[in-house]
Design an enzyme around this catalytic site. Sequence first.
Site, PDB file in Angstrom:
ATOM      1  N   ASP A   1       0.865  -1.190   0.186  1.00 49.87           N
ATOM      2  CA  ASP A   1       0.026  -0.041  -0.117  1.00 49.87           C
ATOM      3  C   ASP A   1       0.728   1.272  -0.146  1.00 49.87           C
ATOM      4  O   ASP A   1       2.057   1.375   0.544  1.00 49.87           O
ATOM      5  CB  ASP A   1      -0.936   0.088   1.225  1.00 49.87           C
ATOM      6  CG  ASP A   1      -2.024  -1.002   1.044  1.00 49.87           C
ATOM      7  OD1 ASP A   1      -1.967  -1.636   0.424  1.00 49.87           O
ATOM      8  OD2 ASP A   1      -2.745  -0.795   2.026  1.00 49.87           O
ATOM      9  N   ASP A   2       0.255   2.491  -0.571  1.00 48.17           N
ATOM     10  CA  ASP A   2       0.773   3.751  -0.347  1.00 48.17           C
ATOM     11  C   ASP A   2       1.780   4.158  -1.070  1.00 48.17           C
ATOM     12  O   ASP A   2       2.273   5.384  -1.131  1.00 48.17           O
ATOM     13  CB  ASP A   2       1.088   3.966   1.268  1.00 48.17           C
ATOM     14  CG  ASP A   2       0.091   4.111   2.378  1.00 48.17           C
ATOM     15  OD1 ASP A   2      -1.041   3.516   1.820  1.00 48.17           O
ATOM     16  OD2 ASP A   2       0.453   3.905   3.296  1.00 48.17           O
TER      17      ASP A   2
ATOM     18  N   HIS B   1      -5.989   2.873  -4.149  1.00 50.98           N
ATOM     19  CA  HIS B   1      -5.884   3.109  -2.701  1.00 50.98           C
ATOM     20  C   HIS B   1      -6.323   4.444  -2.618  1.00 50.98           C
ATOM     21  O   HIS B   1      -6.087   5.222  -1.649  1.00 50.98           O
ATOM     22  CB  HIS B   1      -4.412   2.905  -2.136  1.00 50.98           C
ATOM     23  CG  HIS B   1      -4.220   2.794  -0.602  1.00 50.98           C
ATOM     24  ND1 HIS B   1      -5.459   2.190   0.255  1.00 50.98           N
ATOM     25  CD2 HIS B   1      -3.458   3.280   0.259  1.00 50.98           C
ATOM     26  CE1 HIS B   1      -5.026   2.142   1.438  1.00 50.98           C
ATOM     27  NE2 HIS B   1      -3.699   2.874   1.529  1.00 50.98           N
TER      28      HIS B   1
ATOM     29  N   HIS C   1      -5.656   9.035  -0.640  1.00 52.79           N
ATOM     30  CA  HIS C   1      -5.551   8.519   0.770  1.00 52.79           C
ATOM     31  C   HIS C   1      -6.679   8.933   1.668  1.00 52.79           C
ATOM     32  O   HIS C   1      -6.509   9.109   2.839  1.00 52.79           O
ATOM     33  CB  HIS C   1      -4.174   8.646   1.350  1.00 52.79           C
ATOM     34  CG  HIS C   1      -3.779   7.364   2.375  1.00 52.79           C
ATOM     35  ND1 HIS C   1      -4.304   7.281   3.601  1.00 52.79           N
ATOM     36  CD2 HIS C   1      -3.264   6.218   1.913  1.00 52.79           C
ATOM     37  CE1 HIS C   1      -3.888   6.209   4.038  1.00 52.79           C
ATOM     38  NE2 HIS C   1      -3.439   5.323   3.109  1.00 52.79           N
TER      39      HIS C   1
ATOM     40  N   HIS D   1       3.880  -2.134   3.030  1.00 61.81           N
ATOM     41  CA  HIS D   1       3.675  -0.536   2.570  1.00 61.81           C
ATOM     42  C   HIS D   1       4.878  -0.520   1.750  1.00 61.81           C
ATOM     43  O   HIS D   1       6.297  -0.390   2.512  1.00 61.81           O
ATOM     44  CB  HIS D   1       3.426   0.014   3.670  1.00 61.81           C
ATOM     45  CG  HIS D   1       2.320   0.151   4.478  1.00 61.81           C
ATOM     46  ND1 HIS D   1       1.910  -0.926   5.340  1.00 61.81           N
ATOM     47  CD2 HIS D   1       1.027   0.786   4.303  1.00 61.81           C
ATOM     48  CE1 HIS D   1       0.642  -0.729   5.617  1.00 61.81           C
ATOM     49  NE2 HIS D   1       0.215  -0.010   5.132  1.00 61.81           N
TER      50      HIS D   1
END
Length: 390
Positions: A198-199, A248, A252, A342
């Site tokens: 993620d991210d 995602h 965010h 991540h």
Amino acid sequence: MLMKHIRGILIGMVSGMIAAAGTLAMSFPALAAEGEMGALYRVHENGNGWSGFIKDNTYGQAAPDAYVTAMQATLENQPAGMSGTIAYQVNLSGSGWLDWQENFSEAGTTAEPVPLEAIRVKLTGQLAETYDLYYSVLQNGVWTELSMNGDTAGVEGQGLRVDGIRIAVRKKGEGAPEEPETGNRIDPSKPMIALTFDDGPSTATPRILDSLEQNGARATFYMVGNRMHSYPDTVKRMVSLGCEPASHTWDHTYLTRLSAEGIHQNLTRFDAELESIAGVRSRTMRPPGGYISSASKQALGSYGVPAIMWSIDTLDWKTRNAQKTIDCVLSQVKDGDIILMHDLYGTTADAAVVLIPELTKRGYQLVTVSELAEYRGGMQPGQSYSRFRP
Ligand code: ZN
């Protein structure tokens, strides 16, 4: 020059065919005197022209920034005296189903950058009584299940496009063709898990992709949309390695802080950016922070994606300790897990380059979330999933 754009179709091509790639002049390769009958086809990509000839049961895939706008097909080694041919029909975006074609006539368009949405292929005459035709298209990063004998391959009317084509001829009774060597082979009877990052993307992402490539593995990257323009080559490489680039959200934002309309706008912005960089859209999304409500699920349902949670949380963002991340995964991993990491941190890449070969060695197939779902019961838009157990 053309050839560098075309991946996955070089296997089985003889040097004499390469000269014919990218031109409309027909220059058929010499047919083998003996040999099984097979399909011979090629695809036209927007911006890149015609591919080289693609042999029976081979993935013919467009470049990451391109898609298929037309196809041609014929047969090799057709038995003497057996009537019939291979016929094919395409659904051209905006035009619907065009007329059936045969004998290497063009189906689709080479004049406009308009994608195919679906195809149908069949044998005619006596051939149809002796052989079955199997085919599949690459759509949104996934090869569809094999269609047969004139059935539709691909989803029409939903803005999805064909990014690749595979066609195989088999004698009746022989069953479906084996998975091509160049494909992402998945054995449904063996354990499989989905690594998710993620991210990102970030400067840590390429090391993870290197390790995935070296181990024949794939992962899903739940990216923050507004970061993607800084790493376009990384995003394109995800697609070319068979990884799943997914949403995602654009920025965010927690879904629970957005209205249904806000969720739609946010995800649309993400998908427009992903499509412009890598030519694909998200099939799944991960809610930032893991926050989801019944209202946000409903909005995801109408947008057409499921929410993907996780069954193993490595807390890599908190510990920033590669060994702890590795131990967390290896101590509890099970068939069907979705593992959360991540790719913003060097320590996560350090952990991933150990985990990817180690999990592979332990017998886990590292697949994308969409692949895992496809082999484990499927998924529905608007639902949330944390694992896909056998
Ligand atoms: Zn996040």
